[in-house]
Design a protein around this motif. Structure first.
Motif, PDB file in Angstrom:
ATOM      1  N   PRO A 155      12.708  29.741  20.528  1.00 41.76           N
ATOM      2  CA  PRO A 155      13.785  28.789  20.803  1.00 41.76           C
ATOM      3  C   PRO A 155      13.249  27.504  21.418  1.00 41.76           C
ATOM      4  O   PRO A 155      12.306  27.533  22.227  1.00 41.76           O
ATOM      5  CB  PRO A 155      14.678  29.542  21.795  1.00 41.76           C
ATOM      6  N   THR A 178      14.941  23.561  22.702  1.00 38.47           N
ATOM      7  CA  THR A 178      16.105  22.666  22.804  1.00 38.47           C
ATOM      8  C   THR A 178      15.649  21.216  22.913  1.00 38.47           C
ATOM      9  O   THR A 178      14.826  20.881  23.769  1.00 38.47           O
ATOM     10  CB  THR A 178      16.969  23.023  24.028  1.00 38.47           C
ATOM     11  N   GLN A 210      16.972  17.387  23.552  1.00 38.51           N
ATOM     12  CA  GLN A 210      18.057  16.531  24.050  1.00 38.51           C
ATOM     13  C   GLN A 210      17.871  15.112  23.515  1.00 38.51           C
ATOM     14  O   GLN A 210      16.843  14.477  23.745  1.00 38.51           O
ATOM     15  CB  GLN A 210      18.068  16.501  25.580  1.00 38.51           C
ATOM     16  N   THR A 246      17.623  23.861  18.821  1.00 38.56           N
ATOM     17  CA  THR A 246      18.969  23.393  19.159  1.00 38.56           C
ATOM     18  C   THR A 246      18.889  21.911  19.474  1.00 38.56           C
ATOM     19  O   THR A 246      18.089  21.499  20.319  1.00 38.56           O
ATOM     20  CB  THR A 246      19.525  24.144  20.380  1.00 38.56           C
ATOM     21  N   LYS A 295      20.805  18.768  20.973  1.00 40.49           N
ATOM     22  CA  LYS A 295      21.946  18.398  21.819  1.00 40.49           C
ATOM     23  C   LYS A 295      22.144  16.884  21.775  1.00 40.49           C
ATOM     24  O   LYS A 295      21.232  16.118  22.087  1.00 40.49           O
ATOM     25  CB  LYS A 295      21.689  18.853  23.263  1.00 40.49           C
ATOM     26  N   ALA A 355      16.717  21.209  28.738  1.00 42.87           N
ATOM     27  CA  ALA A 355      16.045  20.930  27.465  1.00 42.87           C
ATOM     28  C   ALA A 355      14.556  21.171  27.621  1.00 42.87           C
ATOM     29  O   ALA A 355      14.011  21.136  28.726  1.00 42.87           O
ATOM     30  CB  ALA A 355      16.316  19.496  27.021  1.00 42.87           C
TER      31      ALA A 355
END
Length: 349
Positions: free
Chosen positions: A28, A30, A32, A61, A63, A80
């Motif tokens: 995973p 993230t 931003q 992911t 954002k 993040a």
């Protein structure tokens, strides 16, 4: 990471936590963004939609940002793994104690400029004196403040200086004659001015790039601990480890993002469709986003060493610009370890 090659990420996690695992899931990560979903970030949305991240065993992911979201604050708070930010903001934040590190630089040129009404009487930067200028804050103000310092113009509203209007992320102050100039990007707000009824002949623009005060904008940043933690894990397991090889997950992310940006630049219409499909607000239009994508492609440009390579000379110029220009520089000393080529070099292996 090298450790993952030896053990697999799930097994490694089990070793560290004292548990056991047998299956390996995608890593995973993230990201931003600095602003809302738009063509400014097309490369990342393309990389996700076209499966480039999946191919690198990453579960990414993305954002979206907004007027109340500061990427540096998000990553500092653990929200993040990687953020898109401008180097002035990142370096100023680093000097304040948040150790951001640039791992890739997809925008090679600055798209920032001041757009002024011609009927304000402004023809050159010398004419900014005693004028009202719209400025974005939240980290975006640093290039402007440095420019004003270099021009010898105070920004406290006193006579002989400039009056700073804290500008929202729109161009209403210019359209409504509340400001003589406003901050715009070549790929976004300038066209909002045009769509708002003013024509190019009614405007005077000052591009930071041409004024010699350009600083690096959209780059990828992580915290330095993300580069050091794998070495710590290796130490726990008693394995000799080369820190330059440690952040393989970040290298895979950069490699997939490179592919995303290369594809986006070559396929602007299809890239815009992908961006619009990810815009949950429905606020963007295809016409504006396509116009934006074509301008963004000019900023991404071509680096001989590959898409996303940070040019040391450009970074040094950014540092020099931020340290110069009067008694209130954006940063007070040259940063140590504020960028690294290790990740993008690993991505190319």
């Amino acid at each position: 990471m090298v450790l993952k090659k030896l053990f697999g990420s799930a097994v490694l996690a089990g070793l560290i936590m004292g548990g056991a695992a047998t299956a390996e899931a995608k890593d995973p990560l993230t990201l931003q963004l600095k602003w809302v979903t738009q063509a400014q970030f097309a490369g990342y949305y393309v990389a996700k939609e076209k499966g480039f991240y999946d191919a690198e065993d990453l579960d990414v992911t993305i954002k979206a940002g907004g007027p109340d979201i500061n990427p540096s604050q998000v990553i500092a708070g653990g929200g993040a793994d990687v953020v898109v930010d401008w180097m002035p903001s990142a370096l100023a934040t680093r000097e304040k104690g948040v150790p951001l590190v640039n791992i890739a630089q997809f925008f090679q040129k600055s798209g920032m400029m001041l757009t002024c009404r011609k009927d304000s009487g402004i023809k050159t930067p010398a004419d900014f004196k005693d004028k009202t200028l719209g400025v974005w804050f939240g980290g975006n103000e640093y290039p402007f403040l440095n420019w004003m310092n270099k021009l010898g113009l105070k920004t406290d509203g006193s006579a002989g200086g400039v009056k700073v209007l804290k500008q929202g992320f729109n161009v209403d102050p210019l359209l409504q004659k509340q400001a003589d100039c406003v901050s715009t990007m070549t790929y976004n707000e300038y066209w909002q001015v045009i769509d708002g009824g003013l024509k190019a002949k009614d405007l005077v623009t000052f591009q930071y790039e041409k004024e010699g005060v350009a600083t690096l904008e959209d780059g990828l940043y992580t915290l330095d601990k993300s580069l050091q933690d794998p070495a710590m894990v290796a130490n726990i397991l008693g394995i000799e480890f080369d820190i330059a090889e440690a952040p393989e997950d970040l290298a895979r992310f950069v490699r997939a993002s490179q592919k995303g940006w290369d594809w986006a630049v070559k396929n602007p219409k299809d890239s815009v469709k992908i961006v619009l499909a990810n815009d949950t607000t429905g606020a963007q239009t295809e016409k504006h986003q396509l116009r934006m994508m074509k301008e963004i492609a000019k900023l991404v440009g071509k680096n001989p060493k590959g898409t996303g390579w940070l040019d040391d000379a450009a970074a040094d110029r950014t540092v020099e610009t931020l340290m110069s220009g009067g008694s209130d520089p954006v940063i007070t000393k040259k940063p140590e370890g504020a960028w690294t080529h290790a990740i993008i070099e690993k991505a190319g292996m």
